[in-house]
Motif scaffolding. Structure first.
Motif, mmCIF file in Angstrom:
data_model
loop_
_atom_site.group_PDB
_atom_site.id
_atom_site.type_symbol
_atom_site.label_atom_id
_atom_site.label_comp_id
_atom_site.label_asym_id
_atom_site.label_seq_id
_atom_site.Cartn_x
_atom_site.Cartn_y
_atom_site.Cartn_z
ATOM 1 N N ALA A 39 0.821 -1.211 0.000
ATOM 2 C CA ALA A 39 0.000 0.000 0.000
ATOM 3 C C ALA A 39 0.856 1.263 0.000
ATOM 4 O O ALA A 39 0.531 2.243 -0.679
ATOM 5 C CB ALA A 39 -0.936 0.004 1.212
ATOM 6 N N ARG B 32 2.529 1.695 -3.548
ATOM 7 C CA ARG B 32 1.498 2.023 -4.539
ATOM 8 C C ARG B 32 1.796 1.481 -5.932
ATOM 9 O O ARG B 32 1.128 1.835 -6.919
ATOM 10 C CB ARG B 32 1.285 3.547 -4.645
ATOM 11 C CG ARG B 32 0.945 4.251 -3.360
ATOM 12 C CD ARG B 32 -0.309 3.728 -2.714
ATOM 13 N NE ARG B 32 -1.520 3.988 -3.491
ATOM 14 C CZ ARG B 32 -2.727 3.569 -3.143
ATOM 15 N NH1 ARG B 32 -2.892 2.834 -2.054
ATOM 16 N NH2 ARG B 32 -3.770 3.849 -3.890
ATOM 17 N N ARG C 126 -7.117 -1.183 3.505
ATOM 18 C CA ARG C 126 -6.064 -1.199 2.494
ATOM 19 C C ARG C 126 -5.876 -2.605 1.922
ATOM 20 O O ARG C 126 -5.579 -2.758 0.736
ATOM 21 C CB ARG C 126 -4.752 -0.679 3.085
ATOM 22 C CG ARG C 126 -4.853 0.771 3.554
ATOM 23 C CD ARG C 126 -3.520 1.471 3.575
ATOM 24 N NE ARG C 126 -2.550 0.860 4.476
ATOM 25 C CZ ARG C 126 -1.304 1.296 4.609
ATOM 26 N NH1 ARG C 126 -0.871 2.340 3.902
ATOM 27 N NH2 ARG C 126 -0.464 0.714 5.444
ATOM 28 N N GLU D 148 -8.740 -3.148 -0.496
ATOM 29 C CA GLU D 148 -8.478 -2.363 -1.705
ATOM 30 C C GLU D 148 -7.505 -3.104 -2.623
ATOM 31 O O GLU D 148 -7.719 -3.196 -3.832
ATOM 32 C CB GLU D 148 -7.898 -0.998 -1.325
ATOM 33 C CG GLU D 148 -7.583 -0.120 -2.536
ATOM 34 C CD GLU D 148 -6.812 1.144 -2.178
ATOM 35 O OE1 GLU D 148 -6.812 2.081 -2.998
ATOM 36 O OE2 GLU D 148 -6.196 1.186 -1.079
#
Length: 312
Positions: free
Chosen positions: A53, A56, A188, A191
């Motif tokens: 996370a 990215r 997260r 996601e």
């Protein structure tokens, strides 16, 4: 990570060789299903989730990031010792600055930590075998014994502690039981998992990659246990799993029957580097020395730094 496909097998057969179950499993059409499975379930480890996370990479350029990761696994399994060592050292260098604070526990994470590297390694090798069993022919008991021995050898390329690496199906089960109490989900993590299963064509992924991830998810989700699917909020009715399995097995058989031609056609749109590696594997001439080598020997011959501590 730069890869020249002409260097895949210049020196030797790498760590396992043509008759190995690792070559059989990692170059089968099912490997891409297993790889998606692995990168999804990896997010149940909060320390791995934090590293992913914060960097990215899977969001800014998912095709490149995941292609490079899949390529590393392939190189470790089928490339010569020199290429494998160079890839491992490059990867450790990329991971070195990836440190920070894991927000759930407040503890520090490091992408190169032995525990994180072991989690990545075992989920990868176990997932490709699982996909090979569910959608492919599977391994004989003797081949599976050898597969886990080879898995332990490949772990020597990373920072894993040798004594922690499982060496059988029973030990893999024990490993998952041991780490399960620390597995969890979070905003997260969800996601990341949902992005990997149903990648958006935005952020450079493109429609071909997005469509590929969604088609693969039909098969990869079917191989995951129900508790993980519920925890990650991507569960679905069991009837969908049943409907997916037979067509996927037929497609896998067709790809394998025709020397992965379909995969090579699709590879440039989904995983260009992995496609290059697979193509070179299928067309490679015998190496200069038609023999296998150990990671220790390869590191001594071709490594920039000697010793395991240099990778930490």
């Amino acid at each position: 990570m730069h890869f020249d496909p002409t260097t895949l097998r210049r020196d030797d057969y790498g760590f396992f060789g043509p008759d190995s179950p690792s070559w059989k499993v990692w170059t089968a059409p099912t490997a891409v299903i297993g790889f998606q499975r692995a990168v999804v379930l990896e997010h149940f480890d909060p320390f791995l989730t934090a590293a992913v996370a914060d960097s990215r990479g899977i969001y800014s350029d998912p095709r490149k990031r995941l292609d490079h990761t899949f390529s590393y696994f392939l190189i470790a399994a089928i490339a010569d010792g020199r290429t494998a060592i160079q890839a491992a050292e490059h990867l450790m260098g990329i991971h070195a600055p990836m440190t920070g604070i894991e927000p759930i526990s407040g503890n520090r994470y490091s992408a190169n930590s032995p525990d994180t590297q072991l989690w990545i390694h075992i989920t990868g090798w176990h997932s490709v075998l699982k996909a090979y069993e569910v959608f492919g022919p599977g391994l004989t008991p003797e081949e599976e014994t050898r597969f886990w021995q080879e898995c332990a050898i490949a772990a020597e390329l990373q920072t894993c502690k040798p004594e922690d690496v499982p060496r059988s199906r029973a030990e893999v089960r024990e490993y998952y039981a041991r780490v399960r109490p620390r597995l969890c989900t979070s905003e997260r993590a969800e996601e990341g998992m949902h992005h990997l299963l149903w990648t958006s064509p935005r952020n450079g992924a493109g429609w071909s990659y997005a469509l590929g991830s969604r088609l693969l998810s039909l098969a990869s989700v079917a191989t995951l246990p129900k508790w993980m699917r519920r925890l990650g909020r991507f569960d679905r009715p069991g009837l969908v799993d049943l409907a997916v399995k037979l067509p996927t097995r037929v497609l896998v058989w067709a790809f394998a029957r025709f020397d992965s031609f379909g995969l090579l056609v699709a590879a440039p749109f989904i995983a260009p580097m992995a496609g290059q590696i697979l193509k070179e594997h299928l067309n490679a001439a015998p190496p200069a020395r038609p023999e296998t080598i150990t990671p220790e020997q390869a590191r001594a011959l071709h490594g920039k730094r000697s010793g395991r501590a240099a990778l930490v």
